[in-house]
Design a protein around this motif. Structure first.
Motif, PDB file in Angstrom:
ATOM      1  N   ALA A 208       0.821  -1.201   0.000  1.00 39.18           N
ATOM      2  CA  ALA A 208       0.000   0.000   0.000  1.00 39.18           C
ATOM      3  C   ALA A 208       0.859   1.256   0.000  1.00 39.18           C
ATOM      4  CB  ALA A 208      -0.917   0.009   1.230  1.00 39.18           C
ATOM      5  N   PRO A 209       0.372   2.341  -0.645  1.00 36.63           N
ATOM      6  CA  PRO A 209       1.093   3.618  -0.567  1.00 36.63           C
ATOM      7  C   PRO A 209       1.041   4.167   0.838  1.00 36.63           C
ATOM      8  CG  PRO A 209      -1.023   3.904  -1.671  1.00 36.63           C
ATOM      9  CD  PRO A 209      -0.829   2.434  -1.471  1.00 36.63           C
ATOM     10  N   LEU A 210       2.115   4.814   1.234  1.00 34.87           N
ATOM     11  CA  LEU A 210       2.238   5.358   2.588  1.00 34.87           C
ATOM     12  C   LEU A 210       2.862   6.741   2.466  1.00 34.87           C
ATOM     13  CD1 LEU A 210       1.543   4.040   5.350  1.00 34.87           C
ATOM     14  CD2 LEU A 210       3.972   3.602   5.632  1.00 34.87           C
ATOM     15  N   GLY A 211       2.077   7.694   1.977  1.00 36.08           N
ATOM     16  CA  GLY A 211       2.623   9.016   1.726  1.00 36.08           C
ATOM     17  C   GLY A 211       3.617   8.945   0.581  1.00 36.08           C
ATOM     18  N   SER A 212       4.821   9.437   0.821  1.00 38.14           N
ATOM     19  CA  SER A 212       5.857   9.395  -0.210  1.00 38.14           C
ATOM     20  C   SER A 212       6.440   8.001  -0.395  1.00 38.14           C
ATOM     21  CB  SER A 212       6.985  10.370   0.163  1.00 38.14           C
ATOM     22  OG  SER A 212       6.506  11.697   0.201  1.00 38.14           O
ATOM     23  N   TRP A 213       6.217   7.129   0.559  1.00 32.87           N
ATOM     24  CA  TRP A 213       6.790   5.788   0.519  1.00 32.87           C
ATOM     25  C   TRP A 213       5.756   4.773   0.070  1.00 32.87           C
ATOM     26  CZ3 TRP A 213      12.011   5.347   1.694  1.00 32.87           C
ATOM     27  CH2 TRP A 213      12.590   6.465   2.296  1.00 32.87           C
ATOM     28  N   TYR A 214       6.205   3.540  -0.136  1.00 28.99           N
ATOM     29  CA  TYR A 214       5.294   2.452  -0.483  1.00 28.99           C
ATOM     30  C   TYR A 214       5.654   1.239   0.359  1.00 28.99           C
ATOM     31  CZ  TYR A 214       2.327  -0.679  -3.173  1.00 28.99           C
ATOM     32  OH  TYR A 214       1.349  -1.566  -3.544  1.00 28.99           O
ATOM     33  N   ARG A 351       7.258  -0.415  -8.494  1.00 30.90           N
ATOM     34  CA  ARG A 351       6.977   1.012  -8.287  1.00 30.90           C
ATOM     35  C   ARG A 351       8.256   1.710  -7.846  1.00 30.90           C
ATOM     36  NH1 ARG A 351       1.181   2.216  -6.238  1.00 30.90           N
ATOM     37  NH2 ARG A 351       2.249   4.092  -5.529  1.00 30.90           N
ATOM     38  N   PRO A 352       8.574   2.869  -8.397  1.00 29.30           N
ATOM     39  CA  PRO A 352       9.819   3.554  -8.039  1.00 29.30           C
ATOM     40  C   PRO A 352       9.706   4.438  -6.797  1.00 29.30           C
ATOM     41  CG  PRO A 352       8.729   4.781  -9.771  1.00 29.30           C
ATOM     42  CD  PRO A 352       7.870   3.575  -9.504  1.00 29.30           C
ATOM     43  N   ASP A 353       8.552   4.437  -6.127  1.00 28.49           N
ATOM     44  CA  ASP A 353       8.312   5.380  -5.025  1.00 28.49           C
ATOM     45  C   ASP A 353       9.427   5.386  -3.987  1.00 28.49           C
ATOM     46  OD1 ASP A 353       5.892   4.552  -6.366  1.00 28.49           O
ATOM     47  OD2 ASP A 353       4.746   5.657  -4.870  1.00 28.49           O
ATOM     48  N   ASN A 354       9.802   4.199  -3.513  1.00 31.21           N
ATOM     49  CA  ASN A 354      10.796   4.143  -2.434  1.00 31.21           C
ATOM     50  C   ASN A 354      12.184   4.577  -2.902  1.00 31.21           C
ATOM     51  OD1 ASN A 354       8.799   3.258  -0.740  1.00 31.21           O
ATOM     52  ND2 ASN A 354       9.424   1.114  -0.739  1.00 31.21           N
ATOM     53  N   LEU A 355      12.498   4.311  -4.148  1.00 32.60           N
ATOM     54  CA  LEU A 355      13.789   4.753  -4.682  1.00 32.60           C
ATOM     55  C   LEU A 355      13.841   6.280  -4.733  1.00 32.60           C
ATOM     56  CD1 LEU A 355      16.502   3.920  -5.915  1.00 32.60           C
ATOM     57  CD2 LEU A 355      15.378   3.855  -8.156  1.00 32.60           C
TER      58      LEU A 355
END
Length: 459
Positions: A208-214, A351-355
């Motif tokens: 799940a998405p968690l703000g800027s993180w995933y 998903r590139p969110d965490n990077l």
């Protein structure tokens, strides 16, 4: 004299077991508070006093400030009795009757046993130092500032049942289930949420998405989840935050490992692993390869240097800012402090969110006295501030060289920099507010027109 001595020994014999028992309960409460990760949200980073609150939780609906949960009678929970303490933990209702937002994971703590609630209460009331200082008030925008609306949310989504052991599994599995579902509240981050911000139980732990993180999929699926991890690797990750060739913890997971998981007993870590590995697999059809399985095909350093438009060239930015730690070929440092970018779950995730978040916000975790730090490259960086286009350029190079091969654009980076995509609920509220405003304008126009006609008739 002998009678006095005899009486003293008798009183000591009666009091000592009671004192020892109370100490044991408080010590158990300390461990439970660690397992519940209370300090991560209720202690301000950078040397804040334990459990004094004032930690900013950036939710999709606005900033929620954690409360002071020290036994201060003026600003904390010093006036709570055990029933009121239990109600706050399990139902999200404060002593004054105000509702807490589910950023406080009371939907998970509702499963806590009476024995553990008692131990937590004894610990907080007798072992935590009271801090007489108010925490910042939370002021969410309308209508989220109407805390009483949470009563209806609780009716719909709060399951108040206590945890009960599953007879078809052994004690270790059940201990792991209790830790994951209640104390560690893993589903609060790793389960997708519906349009009313409720956990979607049918997709439990699917990511799940968690703000800027995933928060990634942690089900047992071998491609989308953790099915490709061994028990030893998962246990090492929970205990240390790093597994070479798999992953390194950052963001909220780094906080959880620093404040909680790294301090659990080996038996509890093993129980958690046992349970997590048994979570039914949920496959994401868009994921074709495990995030850690990308080997990489790095360019030689000679090919990177001298690239045109170096200010926005991904290879040049990588050479100047990343290669000194992660290596020109992404191999990392020999001691493993700086991880390899090949076989790296953050680099290879679908998903590139965490990077992106790692580059924007850095990495900061401390486990067993070992501090791991990666500097951030957002505004105020002591290395270099990168704009959205530069971050997109360097991470496109990283993804194409060491990961799944896709490209990024400045819009992707801007979205993550600003806290991720807004939830559906926020859009619905904004749309609803516009509808209400439109109706008001129409009614006012109708009333004003009628008034003008009446005035005209009088003239």
């Amino acid at each position: 004299m002998k009678r006095a001595c005899l009486l003293g020994w008798l009183m000591l014999a009666l009091v000592a077991p009671h004192a020892s028992s109370a100490d044991a309960v408080a010590e158990r409460g300390r461990y439970l508070a660690t397992a519940a990760d209370c300090a991560a949200c209720h202690t301000q980073p950078g040397g804040g006093e334990a459990y004094a609150g004032n930690y900013a939780i950036e939710s999709p609906l606005g900033t929620i400030w954690s409360s002071n949960i020290t036994p201060s009678k003026n600003y904390g929970i010093g006036n709570y009795d055990e029933r009121e303490f239990a109600r706050a933990l399990r139902e999200g209702v404060r002593k004054d009757g105000a509702h807490l937002y589910p950023a406080m994971p009371y939907t998970s703590y509702a499963k806590l046993s009476d024995e553990d609630i008692h131990a937590l209460y004894v610990y907080f009331m007798t072992e935590v130092t009271p801090v007489d200082r108010a925490s910042t008030e939370t002021h969410l925008p309308f209508p989220f500032n109407l805390r009483f609306s949470m009563a209806a949310w609780n009716v719909l989504f709060l399951d108040g049942k206590r945890f009960s052991a599953n007879a078809s599994h052994d004690e270790a599995w059940n201990r792991g289930a209790y830790l994951a579902e209640a104390l560690e509240h893993c589903s609060a981050c790793h389960t997708p949420r519906g349009w009313l911000m409720q956990e979607l139980s049918r997709q439990a732990y699917a990511g799940a998405p968690l703000g800027s993180w995933y928060a990634p999929n942690i089900t047992s699926d071998p491609v989308s989840g953790l099915g490709g991890w061994s028990d030893a690797e998962l246990g090492q990750y929970l205990k240390t935050g790093r597994v070479p060739g798999k992953a390194q913890a950052a963001g909220g997971m780094a906080e959880a490992i620093t404040h909680s998981l790294s301090q659990l007993s080996d038996a509890d870590i093993a129980a958690l692993v046992r349970y997590v590995r048994s979570i039914p697999p949920i496959k994401d059809a868009t994921v074709q390869r495990p995030a850690f399985a990308w080997p990489g095909s790095p360019m030689p350093e000679s090919a990177i240097r001298g690239t045109a438009n170096e200010a926005v060239s991904g290879p040049s930015l990588y050479s100047g800012l990343c290669a000194s730690c992660h290596g020109a070929r992404g191999e990392g440092s020999r001691d493993g402090y700086y991880p390899s970018l090949t076989h790296n779950s953050t680099v290879g995730a679908s998903r590139p969110d965490n990077l992106v978040a790692v580059v924007l916000f850095g990495v900061d975790r401390t486990v067993a006295g070992k501090h791991v730090l990666m500097p951030h490259f957002a505004e105020g960086s002591y290395v270099q501030t990168l704009d959205d286009a530069q971050v997109a350029a360097v991470l496109s190079y990283v993804r194409q060289t060491f990961g799944p091969g896709d490209s990024m654009n400045a819009g992707d980076v801007a979205r993550i920099r600003q806290g991720g995509s807004p939830p559906v609920l926020l859009g619905l509220v904004r749309y609803g507010a516009l509808v209400v405003l439109g109706i008001f304008v129409l009614l006012f126009g109708w009333w004003f027109g009628c008034r003008r006609r009446k005035l005209g008739a009088r003239v």
